[in-house]
Design a protein around this motif. Structure first.
Motif, short mmCIF file in Angstrom:
data_model
loop_
_atom_site.label_atom_id
_atom_site.label_comp_id
_atom_site.label_asym_id
_atom_site.label_seq_id
_atom_site.Cartn_x
_atom_site.Cartn_y
_atom_site.Cartn_z
N HIS A 61 10.58 4.19 26.37
CA HIS A 61 10.31 4.67 25.01
C HIS A 61 11.49 4.36 24.09
O HIS A 61 11.30 3.96 22.93
CB HIS A 61 10.04 6.18 25.02
N ARG A 64 11.42 0.74 23.15
CA ARG A 64 10.42 0.44 22.12
C ARG A 64 10.90 0.92 20.75
O ARG A 64 10.69 0.25 19.73
CB ARG A 64 9.08 1.09 22.49
N LYS A 163 6.21 0.68 16.30
CA LYS A 163 5.60 2.01 16.13
C LYS A 163 6.23 2.59 14.86
O LYS A 163 7.22 3.32 14.91
CB LYS A 163 5.86 2.89 17.35
N TYR A 168 0.56 4.31 10.41
CA TYR A 168 -0.35 5.42 10.69
C TYR A 168 -1.20 5.82 9.49
O TYR A 168 -2.03 6.72 9.58
CB TYR A 168 0.43 6.59 11.32
N GLU A 197 -7.79 -0.95 19.45
CA GLU A 197 -7.39 0.31 20.09
C GLU A 197 -7.91 1.48 19.27
O GLU A 197 -8.49 1.29 18.21
CB GLU A 197 -5.86 0.38 20.22
N ALA A 199 -7.22 5.18 17.15
CA ALA A 199 -6.28 5.47 16.06
C ALA A 199 -4.88 5.75 16.61
O ALA A 199 -3.89 5.42 15.97
CB ALA A 199 -6.79 6.66 15.25
N GLY A 200 -4.81 6.35 17.78
CA GLY A 200 -3.50 6.65 18.36
C GLY A 200 -3.49 6.49 19.87
O GLY A 200 -2.72 7.16 20.56
N GLU A 201 -4.34 5.59 20.37
CA GLU A 201 -4.45 5.42 21.82
C GLU A 201 -4.83 3.98 22.14
O GLU A 201 -5.53 3.34 21.36
CB GLU A 201 -5.58 6.30 22.43
N ASN A 202 -4.45 3.52 23.30
CA ASN A 202 -4.97 2.24 23.80
C ASN A 202 -6.31 2.48 24.47
O ASN A 202 -6.66 3.62 24.80
CB ASN A 202 -3.98 1.62 24.78
N LEU A 221 -0.62 -1.40 19.72
CA LEU A 221 0.70 -0.98 20.19
C LEU A 221 0.73 -1.14 21.71
O LEU A 221 -0.20 -0.71 22.40
CB LEU A 221 0.96 0.48 19.82
N GLY A 223 1.28 0.18 24.59
CA GLY A 223 1.48 1.56 25.04
C GLY A 223 2.19 1.62 26.38
O GLY A 223 2.00 0.77 27.26
N ILE A 224 2.97 2.65 26.53
CA ILE A 224 3.71 2.83 27.78
C ILE A 224 2.79 3.45 28.83
O ILE A 224 2.90 3.16 30.02
CB ILE A 224 5.00 3.62 27.48
N THR A 225 1.84 4.25 28.39
CA THR A 225 0.81 4.74 29.32
C THR A 225 -0.09 3.58 29.74
O THR A 225 -0.49 3.49 30.91
CB THR A 225 -0.04 5.84 28.65
N THR A 259 -5.91 5.71 26.61
CA THR A 259 -4.64 6.14 27.20
C THR A 259 -3.60 6.30 26.10
O THR A 259 -3.63 5.59 25.09
CB THR A 259 -4.08 5.11 28.21
N GLY A 260 -2.68 7.21 26.31
CA GLY A 260 -1.57 7.40 25.37
C GLY A 260 -0.78 8.62 25.79
O GLY A 260 -1.26 9.44 26.57
N THR A 261 0.41 8.73 25.26
CA THR A 261 1.28 9.84 25.63
C THR A 261 0.64 11.18 25.27
O THR A 261 0.63 12.11 26.08
CB THR A 261 2.64 9.69 24.93
N1 PMP Z 1 -1.64 2.98 20.13
C1 PMP Z 1 -1.21 3.72 19.10
C2 PMP Z 1 -1.57 3.31 17.71
C3 PMP Z 1 -0.43 4.86 19.34
O1 PMP Z 1 -0.01 5.61 18.32
C4 PMP Z 1 -0.13 5.23 20.67
C5 PMP Z 1 0.69 6.45 20.93
N2 PMP Z 1 2.06 6.18 20.91
C6 PMP Z 1 -0.60 4.41 21.70
C7 PMP Z 1 -1.35 3.29 21.40
C8 PMP Z 1 -0.29 4.74 23.13
O2 PMP Z 1 1.07 4.44 23.40
P1 PMP Z 1 1.85 5.27 24.51
O3 PMP Z 1 1.08 5.18 25.76
O4 PMP Z 1 3.17 4.56 24.60
O5 PMP Z 1 1.98 6.66 24.02
#
Ligand code: PMP
Length: 320
Positions: A61, A64, A163, A168, A197, A199-202, A221, A223-225, A259-261
């Motif tokens: 993280h 990134r 990021k 956003y 993807e 809005a906030g996840e892969n 993005l 994503g690390i997840t 997936t996402g944090t």
């Molecule tokens: N895509 C977007 C647009 C995000 O905001 C996130 C959350 N950080 C992710 C993907 C997932 O990334 P991560 O697994 O690193 O949280």
């Protein structure tokens, strides 16, 4: 509602090298980032494991974050070692065994105008307890999503690689449209119409038994997840592919999940009101969730070194 009501468990926020009281962690209205979106940030989780608390993939993280800052020509005023220590200190000061961690690097109070280069680079780290982003039962039942009418930014506009806070605004359009139409989340297509993807996840899908996710070139993005799931899937012997995903595949795949944090792994049970598979989380999705959860709960050895330990002394409630 007062800030305290919103974050009753947060006492301290780290700002530019020191812990400040929650109420005092404020910025000036002339802050550059407020006007022009000039910030980069991270979202990280600290898990309560069997061996104590552990921060999930902290070095990745921070890397990134540094790369996001580099793209926007912001010099991070702190080293990775300092940011690591600051993260652990902030968790400890707030006595949170499990929390979400939000480092933010932004252009502060400087001369007004689009040119960001004369505004100082400020750094903060906030932590707070945060349940699963799309709801605690999302993991059991799955969520209903739609394909958004908003496209993800073309690669020649805003780099999805960073990021950045400004990115956003697009995510908010996707999210608000989805919520307004009764969905939990929206899926963005890239400028050529391929799946990008949430809005906030892969996003991942299972098609003919293989796990597929769009490539980073599809305006998403990294994503690390996402990376963790690709790694875990390979270990479980599930064939994995990064490939362009046409929209139609969302409706014909056997399984689909985000997936996402914040969201962790959220099965998707319908897209545009069409059920995914039989409308229940599929077998590969469930296997991946189970293994991911075993890792972050410390139930299996941390074979990849994904957890940075942090000793959190939790205040005992006085017993009368
Ligand atoms: N895509 C977007 C647009 C995000 O905001 C996130 C959350 N950080 C992710 C993907 C997932 O990334 P991560 O697994 O690193 O949280």
């Amino acid at each position: 509602m007062s800030p305290r009501d919103l974050y009753p468990d947060v006492q301290w926020i780290w700002m530019n090298g020191q812990l400040v009281e929650f109420e005092k962690a404020t910025v000036h209205v002339m802050t550059h980032a407020l006007h022009y979106g000039s910030g980069v940030f991270e979202g990280i989780r600290c898990y309560k494991t069997r061996q104590g608390s552990g921060v999930f993939r902290l070095p990745e993280h921070l890397k990134r974050l540094r790369n996001s800052a580099k793209i926007y020509r912001m010099e991070l005023p702190f080293s990775d070692a300092e940011l690591t220590q600051a993260t652990l200190t902030t968790i400890q000061a707030n006595e949170l065994e499990a929390c979400y961690i939000r480092p933010l690097v932004y252009r502060g109070l400087g001369p007004m105008g689009v040119n960001p280069l004369n505004a100082p680079v400020e750094t903060s780290i906030a932590v707070w307890p945060w349940g699963r982003y799309l709801g605690e039962d999302a993991i059991e039942r799955g969520v209903d999503v739609c394909v958004s009418s908003w496209r993800r930014a073309a690669p020649s506009t805003f780099p999805a690689t960073a990021k950045a806070t400004g990115n956003y605004l697009n995510a908010q359009l996707i999210k608000m449209e989805a919520l307004g139409n009764g969905y939990a989340e929206g899926i963005g297509l890239d400028i050529s119409g391929h799946v990008s993807e949430g809005a906030g996840e892969n996003i991942f899908l299972v098609k003919d038994g293989a796990l597929i996710t769009p490539p980073v070139a599809s305006s998403l993005l990294a994503g690390i997840t996402r990376d963790a799931i690709l790694t875990i899937a390979s270990e479980l012997g599930i064939p994995v592919r990064e490939q362009l995903v046409p929209r139609g595949m969302l409706y014909t795949c056997e399984e689909l999940f985000f997936t996402g944090t914040a969201v962790e792994i959220a099965p998707i049970r319908s897209v545009d009101r069409l059920p995914v598979g039989d409308g229940l989380p599929g077998e590969i999705t469930r296997r991946l969730i189970a293994e991911f959860q075993r890792i972050v709960a410390g139930e299996v050895p941390d074979r990849h070194g994904w957890l940075t330990p942090v000793f959190v002394a939790v205040r005992q409630e006085a017993v009368s």
